[in-house]
Design a protein around this motif. Structure first.
Motif, short mmCIF file in Angstrom:
data_model
loop_
_atom_site.label_atom_id
_atom_site.label_comp_id
_atom_site.label_asym_id
_atom_site.label_seq_id
_atom_site.Cartn_x
_atom_site.Cartn_y
_atom_site.Cartn_z
N TYR A 93 33.48 34.46 32.25
CA TYR A 93 34.53 34.22 33.60
C TYR A 93 33.95 34.10 34.70
O TYR A 93 34.20 32.82 35.42
N ARG A 97 33.78 30.37 36.83
CA ARG A 97 34.40 30.49 38.30
C ARG A 97 33.40 30.10 39.59
O ARG A 97 33.97 29.76 40.30
N HIS A 110 41.80 30.38 41.72
CA HIS A 110 40.79 30.70 40.84
C HIS A 110 41.07 31.06 39.42
O HIS A 110 40.58 30.29 38.43
N ASP A 111 41.83 32.03 39.33
CA ASP A 111 42.16 32.60 37.71
C ASP A 111 42.89 31.18 36.92
O ASP A 111 42.40 31.21 35.56
N ARG A 115 40.85 29.96 33.67
CA ARG A 115 41.75 30.32 32.27
C ARG A 115 42.37 28.82 31.76
O ARG A 115 42.13 28.81 30.52
#
Length: 348
Positions: A93, A97, A110-111, A115
Motif C-alpha cells: 500500500y 502511495r 490517496h486511499d 485502491r
C-alpha cells in the motif's frame, strides 16, 4: 493528450555513439515498442525521454513543448523498471502511495487512488505485505500500480518482464496489454523480446547500434522486413535466410533451386518464413534433416544450407530421423529478397 516528438535525437559519450538521428512522432495514446538486442540504444532513448540522460543532439517534445532541459519530475512521465525498485521497508500500500506523497497530492485522494490502481493489477489481497513476501510477478505488479497511481501523461516501461519466468511473462504481458487499453495513455516500452513487441505494440521501432532500422506495425515488420537484420530478429523462428545467386531468373544455392524470380543476375540473400514453406514430394530444396523439434501443434524440421539453418513447419504427426532426406516446397511468391552486400530489401 501526450504526443511525443523526437527530432533527430542523438546521444554520444565522447566518440561512442549510443543513439543516432532518432526521428519519430509518437501519437497520443499510442503503445510504441523499442525493440533490439542489448546495446542497440533502446534504453538510452527511453532514458532521454524520461530526463535521466541528457540529449547530445536534437530535441524531445512532449505536447509541443521542448523538454530537453526539464527535470524528470517536471515531464509528467512514470517509469517502470526491470528491477521493480520497491522500498523494502514499506508494505505494498505504502509503495503504491509513495509517488502521491512525493508530488504532494492532497491526502484525501490517496486511499481512493491507491485502491483503484491496486485493483487494476489485482493486488487488493496483498496491500499489507512487504515486497520480500511477494513473488516476482507480484512485485512487478506493485511497480505497475505505483506508475498507474500517478496518472501520468506518459508511461515508460524498461524491460519490465525480463526478470519473470516464462509462464509469468505471458500472464503479466496480457495484463499490460489490457491495462494499456483501459488507461489509454501514451506508452513507450523497451524490450529485446520480439514476442512482447509483436503482441503489445501499435508500432514497433527496431534498432541496431543506435540506428533505427524500421518503424511499422507488427504486421508490417513481420510481412515486409526492411533488411536482413530485421528479418532475422522478428519471428519465432526467425526468417530463413539463404545466401546464393540469381542465374536467369533462378535462385541457386546449395541444395536449392527456386525458379520464377524476375531479378538481374548476381548475388542475393533469399528469405522465407518457416510457416510459408511446406514438405512436398517435389520442391525447391532437397537436403538431409539436421534436427527435428516437436512443438506440440507442429513439428519443426531444420536442414543445413551452406552456413545457414533453414526451418520448415510440418504436421505434428510427421515422423522422420536425422539425416533422412526431405524435400521442401518454397513457392517464389512467398520469397523475400535482399541485397547481398547491404542486406536491404529488394522491391516493395
Amino acid at each position: 493528450m501526450a504526443e511525443i516528438q523526437l527530432r533527430n535525437v542523438g546521444k554520444r559519450w565522447g566518440s561512442f555513439v549510443g543513439v543516432q538521428n532518432f526521428d519519430l512522432t509518437i501519437a497520443d495514446r499510442e503503445f510504441l515498442v523499442l525493440l533490439g538486442p542489448s546495446g542497440c540504444g533502446k534504453t538510452t532513448t527511453m532514458r532521454m525521454i524520461a530526463g535521466l540522460e541528457d540529449v547530445t543532439d536534437g530535441d524531445i517534445l512532449i505536447d509541443g513543448q521542448v523538454v530537453n532541459d526539464l527535470e524528470p519530475k517536471d515531464r509528467d512521465v512514470a517509469m517502470v523498471f526491470q528491477s521493480y525498485a520497491l522500498y523494502p521497508n514499506m508494505n505494498v500500500y505504502e509503495n503504491i502511495r509513495f509517488p502521491l506523497k512525493v508530488r504532494k497530492v492532497p491526502e484525501g485522494e490517496h486511499d481512493d487512488r491507491v485502491r483503484r490502481a491496486s485493483a487494476m493489477v489485482e493486488l487488493d489481497d496483498f496491500l499489507h505485505r512487504k515486497p520480500s513476501e511477494l513473488s516476482g510477478g507480484q512485485r512487478q505488479r506493485v511497480a505497475l500500480a505505483r506508475a498507474i497511481v500517478r496518472e501520468p501523461n506518459v508511461f515508460l516501461m524498461d524491460e519490465p518482464l525480463s526478470n519473470l519466468d516464462a509462464k509469468l511473462r505471458v500472464s503479466t504481458r496480457a495484463q499490460i496489454k489490457n491495462l494499456s487499453h483501459e488507461l489509454a495513455v501514451t506508452t513507450i516500452y523497451v524490450t529485446h523480446d520480439q514476442i512482447e513487441a509483436m503482441t503489445l505494440a501499435d508500432r514497433v521501432v527496431v534498432m541496431k547500434h543506435g540506428v533505427v532500422q524500421q518503424v511499422g506495425s507488427p504486421t508490417e515488420i513481420y510481412d515486409a522486413p526492411a533488411n536482413t537484420f530485421v528479418a532475422s530478429f522478428i519471428g519465432s523462428p526467425a526468417m530463413n535466410l539463404i545466401d546464393g545467386k540469381i542465374e536467369n531468373g533462378t535462385f541457386a544455392a546449395q541444395h536449392t533451386r527456386i525458379e520464377g524470380l524476375a531479378l538481374p543476375d548476381g548475388p542475393v540473400t533469399l528469405g522465407f518464413r518457416a510457416e510459408d514453406a511446406s514438405l512436398s514430394d517435389s520442391g525447391q530444396i532437397t537436403a538431409p534433416i539436421y534436427t527435428l523439434e516437436l512443438l506440440g501443434d507442429a513439428t519443426m524440421i531444420s536442414v543445413r544450407i551452406g552456413g545457414a539453418l533453414v526451418s520448415v513447419k510440418a504436421d505434428k504427426s510427421f515422423r522422420a530421423e536425422i539425416d533422412d532426406m526431405v524435400t521442401i516446397s518454397v513457392p517464389p511468391e512467398i520469397c523475400h529478397l535482399f541485397e547481398a552486400g547491404s542486406g536491404e530489401r529488394i522491391g516493395a
